[in-house]
Structures are given as structure tokens and as C-alpha cells.
Design a protein around this motif. Sequence first.
Motif, short mmCIF file in Angstrom:
data_model
loop_
_atom_site.label_atom_id
_atom_site.label_comp_id
_atom_site.label_asym_id
_atom_site.label_seq_id
_atom_site.Cartn_x
_atom_site.Cartn_y
_atom_site.Cartn_z
N PRO A 62 72.04 45.55 70.17
CA PRO A 62 71.25 46.16 69.10
C PRO A 62 69.83 45.59 69.05
O PRO A 62 68.87 46.33 68.80
N GLU A 63 69.69 44.30 69.33
CA GLU A 63 68.36 43.67 69.31
C GLU A 63 67.45 44.22 70.41
O GLU A 63 66.28 44.50 70.16
N GLU A 64 68.01 44.38 71.63
CA GLU A 64 67.22 44.95 72.73
C GLU A 64 66.79 46.38 72.38
O GLU A 64 65.64 46.77 72.64
N THR A 65 67.71 47.13 71.83
CA THR A 65 67.43 48.52 71.46
C THR A 65 66.34 48.59 70.40
O THR A 65 65.40 49.39 70.52
N ALA A 66 66.45 47.76 69.38
CA ALA A 66 65.44 47.75 68.31
C ALA A 66 64.07 47.41 68.89
O ALA A 66 63.07 48.05 68.54
N LYS A 67 64.01 46.44 69.80
CA LYS A 67 62.73 46.06 70.42
C LYS A 67 62.14 47.22 71.20
O LYS A 67 60.95 47.51 71.11
N GLN A 68 62.98 47.92 71.98
CA GLN A 68 62.50 49.07 72.75
C GLN A 68 61.93 50.15 71.83
O GLN A 68 60.88 50.74 72.13
N ILE A 69 62.62 50.43 70.75
CA ILE A 69 62.17 51.47 69.83
C ILE A 69 60.86 51.06 69.16
O ILE A 69 59.92 51.85 69.09
N ILE A 70 60.79 49.83 68.69
CA ILE A 70 59.56 49.34 68.05
C ILE A 70 58.40 49.38 69.03
O ILE A 70 57.31 49.84 68.70
N ASP A 71 58.63 48.90 70.25
CA ASP A 71 57.58 48.93 71.27
C ASP A 71 57.09 50.35 71.52
O ASP A 71 55.89 50.59 71.64
N TYR A 72 58.02 51.30 71.59
CA TYR A 72 57.62 52.69 71.82
C TYR A 72 56.80 53.23 70.65
O TYR A 72 55.76 53.86 70.84
N LEU A 73 57.27 52.98 69.44
CA LEU A 73 56.59 53.54 68.26
C LEU A 73 55.18 52.99 68.05
O LEU A 73 54.35 53.65 67.45
N PHE A 74 54.93 51.80 68.56
CA PHE A 74 53.61 51.19 68.39
C PHE A 74 52.74 51.29 69.63
O PHE A 74 51.69 50.64 69.70
#
Length: 86
Positions: free
Chosen positions: A56-68
Amino acid sequence: MGLEQNHSPVPVGIVSIWPGMIDTNLQEEARNQDKTAFPSAEMFSWVKEKGMLTTPEETAKQIIDYLFKEDFEHGAVVDLYDYSKL
């Protein structure tokens, strides 16, 4: 929705993200089911054994990186899954 926002004076950034398979409690529960009652349990175990799940942590990081991202693509459909794990 993305097309609709293109004409808005204050558009909202819209994106659809497929994060891939995430190693959650639900995944663990599915892996631990009786395989005669829930035949898909074998598939859930197989993807875990093959390292095809992200945390879940890796996934959250990927999503945050994409959104920003500076080049955030409004209206995009994004597949974040790393297919090299297959």
C-alpha cells in the motif's frame, strides 16, 4: 468528466489510475481461504509468490508522484502496474 472540465473556468484535474494489485488484508484473506470452497485462492497465492503485488505504501507513493507531476495529463487513464513483474 475530463472533457467537461476542459471548458470550466476553474477546471479540476481528472485522472483514472489503475495501481495494479496491492497486498492488502483482503488479499491475505483471499489467499488463506479453503481452496475447495474458493478456487481463486490459488490465483491469489500465485500472484503473491511471483512478487506481483505492491505494498500500500508503494502504491500511495506512485499515485502521489503522478498527481504532482508537472506534466499531469488531465483526463488520462493511467496504468501504474509494473508489467515486468509478470
